[in-house]
Enzyme design. Sequence first.
Site, PDB file in Angstrom:
ATOM      1  N   GLU A  21       0.763  -1.030   0.084  1.00  0.00           N
ATOM      2  CA  GLU A  21       0.076   0.028  -0.080  1.00  0.00           C
ATOM      3  C   GLU A  21       0.762   1.116  -0.026  1.00  0.00           C
ATOM      4  O   GLU A  21       0.452   2.260  -0.590  1.00  0.00           O
ATOM      5  CB  GLU A  21      -0.901   0.182   1.209  1.00  0.00           C
ATOM      6  N   LYS A  99     -11.288   4.063   2.379  1.00  0.00           N
ATOM      7  CA  LYS A  99     -10.627   3.325   1.639  1.00  0.00           C
ATOM      8  C   LYS A  99     -11.469   2.398   0.604  1.00  0.00           C
ATOM      9  O   LYS A  99     -11.775   1.282   1.128  1.00  0.00           O
ATOM     10  CB  LYS A  99      -9.415   2.278   2.497  1.00  0.00           C
TER      11      LYS A  99
END
Length: 132
Positions: A21, A99
């Site tokens: 990420e 997210k």
Amino acid sequence: MDRMLLRRMVFYGYHGVIPEENRLGQTFIVDLDLRLDLAPAGRTDDLSQTVNYADIHETVKAVVQGPPCRLIEALAEKIATAVLTTYTSINEATVAVTKPHPPFDIRFDGVTVEIRRRRDRDGNIVPVAEGG
């Protein structure tokens, strides 16, 4: 208190616990619910009597595109602090960070964290108690 809502602002950042990420990045969606007195701007039609939402967008963008956080809770906190510190006419801010595509093999529309912060009498940024 009046409200200014900035909904579904989309940014690209490098936040997350998983190393990929931080390396690859991903999309984050930010919603703001700002509490401030909009009556002076409404009466005068004068931008200087309110906060410029384009400027707020840039403030949030700088946070999301800035140094990575591991948790979206921390990202939301940074956004709330930046908004309340930069725009002193805003009394309270609710920040939701989504997210939409967490890196897990699960099917859902993403995860959202929502926090409420305000400036206290001493100028400190503090959580808003439920009902307050």
